[in-house]
Design a protein around this motif. Structure first.
Motif, mmCIF file in Angstrom:
data_model
loop_
_atom_site.group_PDB
_atom_site.id
_atom_site.type_symbol
_atom_site.label_atom_id
_atom_site.label_comp_id
_atom_site.label_asym_id
_atom_site.label_seq_id
_atom_site.Cartn_x
_atom_site.Cartn_y
_atom_site.Cartn_z
ATOM 1 N N PRO A 65 -17.479 -2.368 -3.534
ATOM 2 C CA PRO A 65 -16.211 -1.746 -3.900
ATOM 3 C C PRO A 65 -15.080 -2.762 -4.033
ATOM 4 O O PRO A 65 -15.003 -3.738 -3.289
ATOM 5 C CB PRO A 65 -15.938 -0.796 -2.732
ATOM 6 C CG PRO A 65 -16.617 -1.435 -1.583
ATOM 7 C CD PRO A 65 -17.838 -2.112 -2.147
ATOM 8 N N ILE A 66 -14.231 -2.519 -5.019
ATOM 9 C CA ILE A 66 -12.992 -3.273 -5.182
ATOM 10 C C ILE A 66 -11.873 -2.257 -5.016
ATOM 11 O O ILE A 66 -11.871 -1.205 -5.655
ATOM 12 C CB ILE A 66 -12.916 -3.934 -6.564
ATOM 13 C CG1 ILE A 66 -14.063 -4.920 -6.744
ATOM 14 C CG2 ILE A 66 -11.565 -4.623 -6.754
ATOM 15 C CD1 ILE A 66 -14.196 -5.487 -8.138
ATOM 16 N N VAL A 67 -10.922 -2.557 -4.146
ATOM 17 C CA VAL A 67 -9.841 -1.632 -3.835
ATOM 18 C C VAL A 67 -8.532 -2.175 -4.394
ATOM 19 O O VAL A 67 -8.217 -3.350 -4.206
ATOM 20 C CB VAL A 67 -9.711 -1.432 -2.302
ATOM 21 C CG1 VAL A 67 -8.494 -0.599 -1.964
ATOM 22 C CG2 VAL A 67 -10.967 -0.799 -1.748
ATOM 23 N N GLU A 68 -7.789 -1.298 -5.056
ATOM 24 C CA GLU A 68 -6.443 -1.662 -5.492
ATOM 25 C C GLU A 68 -5.443 -0.998 -4.552
ATOM 26 O O GLU A 68 -5.399 0.229 -4.449
ATOM 27 C CB GLU A 68 -6.177 -1.198 -6.921
ATOM 28 C CG GLU A 68 -4.773 -1.530 -7.373
ATOM 29 C CD GLU A 68 -4.462 -1.054 -8.776
ATOM 30 O OE1 GLU A 68 -3.346 -0.553 -8.982
ATOM 31 O OE2 GLU A 68 -5.325 -1.191 -9.664
ATOM 32 N N LEU A 69 -4.680 -1.805 -3.854
ATOM 33 C CA LEU A 69 -3.576 -1.319 -3.035
ATOM 34 C C LEU A 69 -2.285 -1.777 -3.700
ATOM 35 O O LEU A 69 -2.194 -2.927 -4.135
ATOM 36 C CB LEU A 69 -3.645 -1.887 -1.620
ATOM 37 C CG LEU A 69 -4.805 -1.419 -0.751
ATOM 38 C CD1 LEU A 69 -4.818 -2.169 0.562
ATOM 39 C CD2 LEU A 69 -4.709 0.069 -0.488
ATOM 40 N N PRO A 70 -1.271 -0.913 -3.773
ATOM 41 C CA PRO A 70 -0.052 -1.318 -4.463
ATOM 42 C C PRO A 70 0.688 -2.455 -3.761
ATOM 43 O O PRO A 70 1.336 -3.256 -4.415
ATOM 44 C CB PRO A 70 0.781 -0.044 -4.513
ATOM 45 C CG PRO A 70 0.202 0.864 -3.497
ATOM 46 C CD PRO A 70 -1.223 0.461 -3.314
ATOM 47 N N TYR A 71 0.582 -2.535 -2.448
ATOM 48 C CA TYR A 71 1.303 -3.571 -1.688
ATOM 49 C C TYR A 71 0.418 -4.079 -0.555
ATOM 50 O O TYR A 71 -0.287 -3.297 0.081
ATOM 51 C CB TYR A 71 2.607 -3.014 -1.108
ATOM 52 C CG TYR A 71 3.472 -2.367 -2.163
ATOM 53 C CD1 TYR A 71 4.159 -3.143 -3.094
ATOM 54 C CD2 TYR A 71 3.551 -0.987 -2.262
ATOM 55 C CE1 TYR A 71 4.919 -2.549 -4.090
ATOM 56 C CE2 TYR A 71 4.314 -0.381 -3.251
ATOM 57 C CZ TYR A 71 4.990 -1.177 -4.158
ATOM 58 O OH TYR A 71 5.733 -0.594 -5.144
ATOM 59 N N ALA A 72 0.464 -5.354 -0.284
ATOM 60 C CA ALA A 72 -0.356 -5.952 0.771
ATOM 61 C C ALA A 72 -0.041 -5.358 2.137
ATOM 62 O O ALA A 72 -0.903 -5.326 3.013
ATOM 63 C CB ALA A 72 -0.170 -7.468 0.795
#
Length: 100
Positions: A65-72
């Protein structure tokens, strides 16, 4: 481009995040849902803890899985899941896969 190449080269690669079916926050997933379908590109509600926990579980099942989070800063929402995954890997003497 690199994300699409990774998904095309390996069917185990998944992409998860908020609004990723429509391009995501930074438009990096533009067109991926149409190209690879909703079984590999998952829109997620704004709940970072469950998103990270699901990605960790998927990696333990052998997926990538690759996860996109808007902010670290949202990584801290999944801190407990990261600790538990590392503990399970250690407790099983490395027998439990952990693709993080």
């Amino acid at each position: 481009a690199a994300l699409g190449e990774a998904m095309a080269s390996d069917g185990r690669v998944l992409y998860l995040g908020e609004d990723v079916e429509h391009g995501g926050y930074y438009r990096v997933s533009e067109g991926l849902a149409k190209r690879f379908g909703r079984r590999r590109v998952f829109d997620w509600p704004p709940d970072e803890a469950s998103l990270l926990g699901t990605a960790i579980g998927a990696s333990q099942a052998g997926l990538l899985p690759i996860v996109e989070l808007p902010y670290a800063a949202y990584l801290s929402c999944g801190y407990n899941q990261f600790v538990e995954a590392a503990f399970l890997h250690w407790l099983s003497a490395g027998r439990q896969p952990n693709g993080m």
